[in-house]
Design an enzyme around this catalytic site. Structure first.
Site, PDB file in Angstrom:
ATOM      1  N   ARG A  34       0.827  -1.210   0.000  1.00 37.85           N
ATOM      2  CA  ARG A  34       0.000   0.000   0.000  1.00 37.85           C
ATOM      3  C   ARG A  34       0.860   1.258   0.000  1.00 37.85           C
ATOM      4  NH1 ARG A  34      -3.178   2.751   4.296  1.00 37.85           N
ATOM      5  NH2 ARG A  34      -5.079   3.594   3.336  1.00 37.85           N
ATOM      6  N   HIS A  88       0.403   4.390  -2.625  1.00 37.65           N
ATOM      7  CA  HIS A  88       0.147   5.757  -2.174  1.00 37.65           C
ATOM      8  C   HIS A  88       1.297   6.696  -2.505  1.00 37.65           C
ATOM      9  CE1 HIS A  88      -3.391   5.116   0.817  1.00 37.65           C
ATOM     10  NE2 HIS A  88      -3.484   4.303  -0.223  1.00 37.65           N
ATOM     11  N   VAL A 131       1.105  10.123  -6.019  1.00 34.21           N
ATOM     12  CA  VAL A 131       1.366  11.517  -5.647  1.00 34.21           C
ATOM     13  C   VAL A 131       2.764  11.892  -6.127  1.00 34.21           C
ATOM     14  CG1 VAL A 131       1.492  13.167  -3.741  1.00 34.21           C
ATOM     15  CG2 VAL A 131      -0.063  11.200  -3.591  1.00 34.21           C
ATOM     16  N   ASP A 161       8.391   8.488  -6.165  1.00 32.03           N
ATOM     17  CA  ASP A 161       9.583   9.263  -5.807  1.00 32.03           C
ATOM     18  C   ASP A 161       9.907   9.243  -4.322  1.00 32.03           C
ATOM     19  OD1 ASP A 161       7.532  10.783  -4.791  1.00 32.03           O
ATOM     20  OD2 ASP A 161       8.053  12.636  -5.849  1.00 32.03           O
ATOM     21  N   SER A 169       8.173  10.354  -1.913  1.00 30.26           N
ATOM     22  CA  SER A 169       7.714  11.545  -1.185  1.00 30.26           C
ATOM     23  C   SER A 169       6.879  11.175   0.033  1.00 30.26           C
ATOM     24  CB  SER A 169       6.916  12.464  -2.119  1.00 30.26           C
ATOM     25  OG  SER A 169       5.755  11.813  -2.618  1.00 30.26           O
ATOM     26  N   GLU A 222       3.098  13.899   3.749  1.00 29.53           N
ATOM     27  CA  GLU A 222       1.908  13.257   3.191  1.00 29.53           C
ATOM     28  C   GLU A 222       1.303  12.245   4.158  1.00 29.53           C
ATOM     29  OE1 GLU A 222       3.083  11.553  -0.554  1.00 29.53           O
ATOM     30  OE2 GLU A 222       3.970  13.436  -1.243  1.00 29.53           O
ATOM     31  N   ASN A 273      -3.832   8.559   4.496  1.00 30.27           N
ATOM     32  CA  ASN A 273      -2.678   7.986   5.197  1.00 30.27           C
ATOM     33  C   ASN A 273      -2.728   8.102   6.714  1.00 30.27           C
ATOM     34  OD1 ASN A 273      -1.383   7.281   2.757  1.00 30.27           O
ATOM     35  ND2 ASN A 273      -0.529   9.342   2.549  1.00 30.27           N
ATOM     36  N   PRO A 321      -7.530   7.270  -4.516  1.00 21.86           N
ATOM     37  CA  PRO A 321      -8.957   6.916  -4.435  1.00 21.86           C
ATOM     38  C   PRO A 321      -9.387   6.649  -2.996  1.00 21.86           C
ATOM     39  CG  PRO A 321      -7.848   5.658  -6.161  1.00 21.86           C
ATOM     40  CD  PRO A 321      -6.777   6.355  -5.387  1.00 21.86           C
ATOM     41  N   HIS A 381      -6.024  -6.200  -2.860  1.00 24.16           N
ATOM     42  CA  HIS A 381      -6.863  -6.320  -1.663  1.00 24.16           C
ATOM     43  C   HIS A 381      -7.188  -7.773  -1.341  1.00 24.16           C
ATOM     44  CE1 HIS A 381      -8.494  -1.897  -1.639  1.00 24.16           C
ATOM     45  NE2 HIS A 381      -7.198  -1.992  -1.400  1.00 24.16           N
ATOM     46  N   ASP A 432     -10.160  -9.589   2.271  1.00 19.27           N
ATOM     47  CA  ASP A 432     -10.568 -10.837   1.615  1.00 19.27           C
ATOM     48  C   ASP A 432     -10.949 -11.813   2.717  1.00 19.27           C
ATOM     49  OD1 ASP A 432     -10.756 -13.322   0.423  1.00 19.27           O
ATOM     50  OD2 ASP A 432      -8.953 -13.105  -0.797  1.00 19.27           O
ATOM     51  N   SER A 488      -9.175 -15.482   2.490  1.00 18.86           N
ATOM     52  CA  SER A 488      -7.721 -15.745   2.557  1.00 18.86           C
ATOM     53  C   SER A 488      -6.950 -14.433   2.660  1.00 18.86           C
ATOM     54  CB  SER A 488      -7.265 -16.536   1.320  1.00 18.86           C
ATOM     55  OG  SER A 488      -7.620 -15.856   0.124  1.00 18.86           O
ATOM     56  N   ASP A 515      -4.032 -14.393  -3.762  1.00 23.57           N
ATOM     57  CA  ASP A 515      -4.671 -15.279  -4.734  1.00 23.57           C
ATOM     58  C   ASP A 515      -5.804 -14.527  -5.422  1.00 23.57           C
ATOM     59  OD1 ASP A 515      -6.714 -15.171  -2.835  1.00 23.57           O
ATOM     60  OD2 ASP A 515      -6.264 -17.150  -2.003  1.00 23.57           O
TER      61      ASP A 515
END
Length: 336
Positions: free
Chosen positions: A71, A75, A79, A83, A85, A97, A103, A172, A202, A254, A257, A262
């Site tokens: 993640r 993220h 942005v 890089d 950031s 950030e 976050n 998002p 996810h 999920d 699992s 998967d």
């Protein structure tokens, strides 16, 4: 095409497991200013081994860390490009950030990144960027949880700035509509196929009650739950996520699992058991997206192949290369 992609992923996995650099990477050595898998072959040949070792130890300590590291890469890349950031703390003119809505009290794994960077600095000081650490850690997190591997183009440099507004506006949100989510992806140069495939991450990890409470109690502002949420699953979620309080209570992204990478995530969407609204709309709100969900639910290999391709594509978003940016000594602050 599927056979070709399968061969490439199998080849990359072989290279990953044996900690070698494939011969064809030598073709990239003179590609100044471009990303390529063998970037550190001479300057820090143990770089990938070091990253994998630290990530592996972190995932053994806490299985959830694999999803958290993946993640961070998402993220970061959404942005200012990939890089590093996201890793910067507030200092001087820099506003971190880490305090953005996506976050705050949510992004985690920064201590693992610190451990990776410290080990790399000990092996080859001032050589491997924090942006590349995030990219490699995301790949390794996939592999360590049973997901696909891929050869990671490297050579990113680190930004000397962060963008709180970019973090608030470009990532998002869990309750976004399908069209809003798709727009955030297309604004980055990613397409609908990338959206569906990358959302498949996810299949591992957890989400906080505050990210899905609206679906359980007041999806459309009329005091009613989301009709696209399977009723018995919703009842189970309400036990962990009350109408108020318990914001930090966790539920599996999920349900079948959460610790294994998967294609179960896509099967859940078909059964109306996607945890987040941003998950379920992939099946309920768009025909083309729904067809991709069904395809990946039926064919895990196809999902793995596309996920690897889309991760490479996302990892190539607006990287700093050549003399741009810097190689931070500490991922949390710019060099003085």
């Amino acid at each position: 095409m599927a056979r070709t992609r399968s061969f490439l992923i199998l080849l990359s996995l072989a290279c990953f497991l044996t900690l070698c650099i494939c011969d064809d990477e030598s073709n990239y050595e003179d590609s100044e200013g471009k990303l390529f898998p063998g970037f550190y072959r001479s300057s820090c040949p143990k770089a990938e081994e070091i990253v994998r070792s630290v990530v592996s130890q972190a995932v053994v300590r806490e299985a959830r860390m694999a999803a958290s590291l993946m993640r961070l890469h998402f993220h970061d890349c959404f942005v200012q490009g990939c890089d590093g950031s996201l890793l910067l703390d507030s200092s001087g003119s820099i506003v971190t950030e880490k305090g953005s809505n996506p976050n705050s009290n949510s992004a985690r794994g920064f201590d693992v990144v610190d451990q990776i960077k410290a080990a790399l600095e000990n092996e080859c000081p001032g050589t491997v960027s924090c942006a590349d650490v995030l990219t490699l850690a995301a790949r390794d997190s996939s592999v360590l949880t049973g997901g696909p591997s891929w050869m990671v183009p490297l050579g990113r440099r680190d930004s000397r700035s962060a963008s709180l507004s970019g973090s608030n506006n470009n990532i998002p949100a869990p309750n976004n509509t399908f069209n809003t989510i798709l727009s955030t992806f297309t604004n980055q140069g990613l397409d609908l196929t990338d959206l569906v495939a990358l959302s498949g991450s996810h299949t591992i990890g957890f989400s906080r009650c505050t990210s899905f409470r609206q679906r359980l109690y007041n999806q459309s502002g009329n005091g009613s739950p989301d009709i696209t949420l399977e009723q018995s699953y919703a009842a189970n979620l309400r036990q962990r996520c009350p109408p108020s309080g318990g914001d930090q209570n966790l539920s599996e992204l999920d349900i079948n699992s959460a610790g294994k990478f998967d294609n179960s995530y896509f099967k859940n969407l078909i059964e109306k058991m996607g945890l987040l609204n941003s998950d379920q709309v992939l099946f309920s709100s768009n025909e083309e997206s729904s067809e991709l969900v069904k395809k990946y639910a039926e064919d895990q290999e196809e999902f793995f192949e596309q996920f690897a391709e889309s991760m490479i594509k996302m990892g190539n978003l607006s990287p700093l290369t050549g003399s741009s940016g810097e190689i931070r000594k500490n991922c949390r602050k710019i060099n003085s």
